[in-house]
Scaffold this motif. Structure first.
Motif, PDB file in Angstrom:
ATOM      1  N   GLY A 353       0.832  -1.198   0.000  1.00  0.00           N
ATOM      2  CA  GLY A 353       0.000   0.000   0.000  1.00  0.00           C
ATOM      3  C   GLY A 353       0.862   1.242   0.000  1.00  0.00           C
ATOM      4  O   GLY A 353       1.994   1.223   0.485  1.00  0.00           O
ATOM      5  N   ILE A 354       0.350   2.319  -0.569  1.00  0.00           N
ATOM      6  CA  ILE A 354       1.035   3.609  -0.554  1.00  0.00           C
ATOM      7  C   ILE A 354       0.318   4.470   0.466  1.00  0.00           C
ATOM      8  O   ILE A 354      -0.879   4.731   0.343  1.00  0.00           O
ATOM      9  CB  ILE A 354       0.999   4.272  -1.946  1.00  0.00           C
ATOM     10  N   LEU A 355       1.039   4.895   1.501  1.00  0.00           N
ATOM     11  CA  LEU A 355       0.416   5.571   2.635  1.00  0.00           C
ATOM     12  C   LEU A 355       0.583   7.080   2.587  1.00  0.00           C
ATOM     13  O   LEU A 355       1.634   7.597   2.237  1.00  0.00           O
ATOM     14  CB  LEU A 355       1.010   5.046   3.939  1.00  0.00           C
ATOM     15  N   ARG A 356      -0.497   7.745   2.956  1.00  0.00           N
ATOM     16  CA  ARG A 356      -0.491   9.185   3.137  1.00  0.00           C
ATOM     17  C   ARG A 356      -1.280   9.507   4.403  1.00  0.00           C
ATOM     18  O   ARG A 356      -2.065   8.700   4.877  1.00  0.00           O
ATOM     19  CB  ARG A 356      -1.150   9.898   1.933  1.00  0.00           C
ATOM     20  N   ARG A 357      -1.068  10.716   4.958  1.00  0.00           N
ATOM     21  CA  ARG A 357      -1.855  11.174   6.103  1.00  0.00           C
ATOM     22  C   ARG A 357      -2.571  12.460   5.715  1.00  0.00           C
ATOM     23  O   ARG A 357      -1.972  13.352   5.094  1.00  0.00           O
ATOM     24  CB  ARG A 357      -0.960  11.409   7.316  1.00  0.00           C
ATOM     25  N   THR A 358      -3.834  12.545   6.073  1.00  0.00           N
ATOM     26  CA  THR A 358      -4.636  13.695   5.675  1.00  0.00           C
ATOM     27  C   THR A 358      -4.270  14.922   6.509  1.00  0.00           C
ATOM     28  O   THR A 358      -4.123  14.836   7.735  1.00  0.00           O
ATOM     29  CB  THR A 358      -6.138  13.403   5.838  1.00  0.00           C
TER      30      THR A 358
END
Length: 474
Positions: A353-358
């Motif tokens: 998965g490619i993770l980001r934080r809002t």
């Protein structure tokens, strides 16, 4: 006394019930995406980590997509996460890097890569620097001007060595090849002269990273940390030696970093060491897994081998000197080879998965993704989607003759997307192209033991995939 204990017990039950309700129903200014938060603290992590003997999208993701749709919520390792397989939304999010979202690491990744490095890496200016310096050493211009012949020489030597063996396990063998070459480019590491086999330390490293960050002997994460110490020690020693002997110039990646450390304040010793470690790990794991899968799939498809061989033998016939090395123009002319590489990357979907934080609340399809939540884009869910790719689990390089740039931009993200896409993308593809060129023109493969693809959720190969390589001539 009984009434006191009864009151205390009742209060504890009320508090536990309230806490459990808040866990299952997180605060949100709008409507959360559908889904489940799983068990308290561990969430649905065990489901995500479950192994599957298939190249298909992990069952955890696939089953929830069927139940909830392309965007759903869950909890992984104690963190609230929204998982997205919506290509339009994902494309939009990647274009909003630094505005709506920022790079983010799960706790195990952050601790392994060092939390300070992980946080700094999210900073726009630092990431821009890192991207530029990586492209300077591993990007198209560096490959074209200097690295291509070095890469071909390293691959040729490795293939020749393999041809003298009765058989070889492909994943471990390609891992060693890629690791040794990358480590040499990064900090002039010479595996044959080292007392430590740090390549072995990286074996199954990703499995440890995808586990709970519990540092107790016997756990996968503990083994991961112990292996990391060996690699960190070697990188640290090299950095200290170079700093104490500034006249040493080896023409590698570390040379450039040492020069920049004099002017870039974020380039502390600790940051540099963990950055080098991260680059080594990223190249080692992703390319070797994809290349292993490519070899497996090619070996199962005689028609693919024939067309690959025809394309590469035509390259040799068109040379004035058949013994001269591969040129950049020849590499760019490998139309069918590029299709094979793309198809292998599509099926491999190495990144779980490619993770980001809002960075703020995000509205999508009537739902709200709260600020501070993690957002996970799953490449496999996009790249193995039957609505986009006909017979998505079939190895079909010819499909790339008819895939438009618009479709691939939103549904093909083996190297991520947007401003933070992988700077080593071209290096990965060139390595695979050079390897296939020398393999099909000089050698033939025989399967000794068939491999078994396993997702857990990273790509693995079960008990191993063994082949024998023999020279075509002599």
């Amino acid at each position: 006394m009984w009434s006191v204990w009864l009151s205390v017990a009742s209060l504890l039950i009320v508090l536990a019930t309230h806490w459990l309700y808040r866990w299952r129903n997180p605060k949100c200014s709008g409507k959360l995406p559908p889904g489940s938060m799983g068990f308290p603290l561990i969430g649905e992590t065990l489901g995500l980590l479950a192994s599957s003997k298939s190249i298909d999208t992990p069952p955890f993701i696939k089953n929830r997509m069927k139940k909830y749709g392309p965007i759903f919520r869950t909890s992984l390792a104690g963190r609230p996460v929204v998982v997205s397989s919506d290509p339009e939304f994902n494309y939009y999010v990647f274009q909003q890097e630094g505005k709506l979202v920022e790079r983010w690491y799960m706790d195990s990744f952050a601790k392994i890569l060092h939390q300070d490095a992980a946080r700094i890496n999210a900073h726009k200016n630092v990431h821009k620097y890192l991207r530029n310096v990586i492209l300077g050493h591993f990007g198209p211009e560096a490959l074209k001007d200097k690295m291509l012949p070095q890469l071909e020489d390293a691959i040729n030597k490795r293939l020749y060595g393999w041809s003298k063996l009765p058989s070889l396990e492909v994943k471990s063998s390609t891992s060693a090849m890629i690791f040794d070459f990358t480590a040499k480019q990064l900090f002039s590491f010479q595996a044959d002269k080292s007392k430590e086999d740090i390549c072995e330390s990286f074996t199954n490293f990703l499995q440890g990273l995808m586990s709970f960050p519990i540092n107790i002997p016997g756990t996968a994460y503990h083994r991961c940390l112990q292996n990391q110490k060996k690699a960190i020690s070697i990188i640290t020693s090299e950095l200290e030696e170079r700093k104490s002997n500034p006249e040493i110039r080896k023409g590698d990646f570390l040379d450039q970093i040492l020069v920049d450390m004099k002017t870039e304040t974020f380039l502390t010793d600790k940051f540099v060491i963990y950055m080098m470690f991260g680059l080594l790990f990223a190249s080692f794991e992703t390319i070797s897994s994809t290349l292993t899968l490519a070899i497996m799939l090619i070996n199962e498809n005689p028609k693919v081998i024939r067309e690959l061989t025809e394309e590469h033998e035509a390259i040799l016939k068109n040379r004035e000197d058949i013994n001269s090395g591969l040129t950049w123009k020849e590499y760019k002319s490998m139309t069918f080879t590029h299709n094979v590489i793309n198809e292998s990357l599509r099926l491999a979907s190495v990144a779980p998965g490619i993770l980001r934080r809002t960075l703020q609340d995000i509205q999508v399809n009537g739902y709200t993704i709260p600020k501070g939540w993690a957002l996970m884009v799953v490449p496999a869910a996009l790249q193995l989607n039957p609505g986009t790719y006909e017979d998505p689990l079939t190895f079909n390089p010819w499909r790339w003759q008819n895939i438009s740039a618009n479709v691939s931009a939103k549904n093909f993200i083996p190297f991520g997307a947007g401003m933070t896409s992988c700077a080593g993308a071209e290096f990965s593809k060139v390595l695979m192209g050079v390897f296939l060129h020398n393999l099909v023109t000089k050698y033939r493969m025989t399967t000794i033991k068939e491999g078994e693809v396993i997702r857990s959720p990273a790509l693995g190969f079960g008990d191993g995939f063994h082949i024998q390589i023999s020279a075509k001539h002599g």
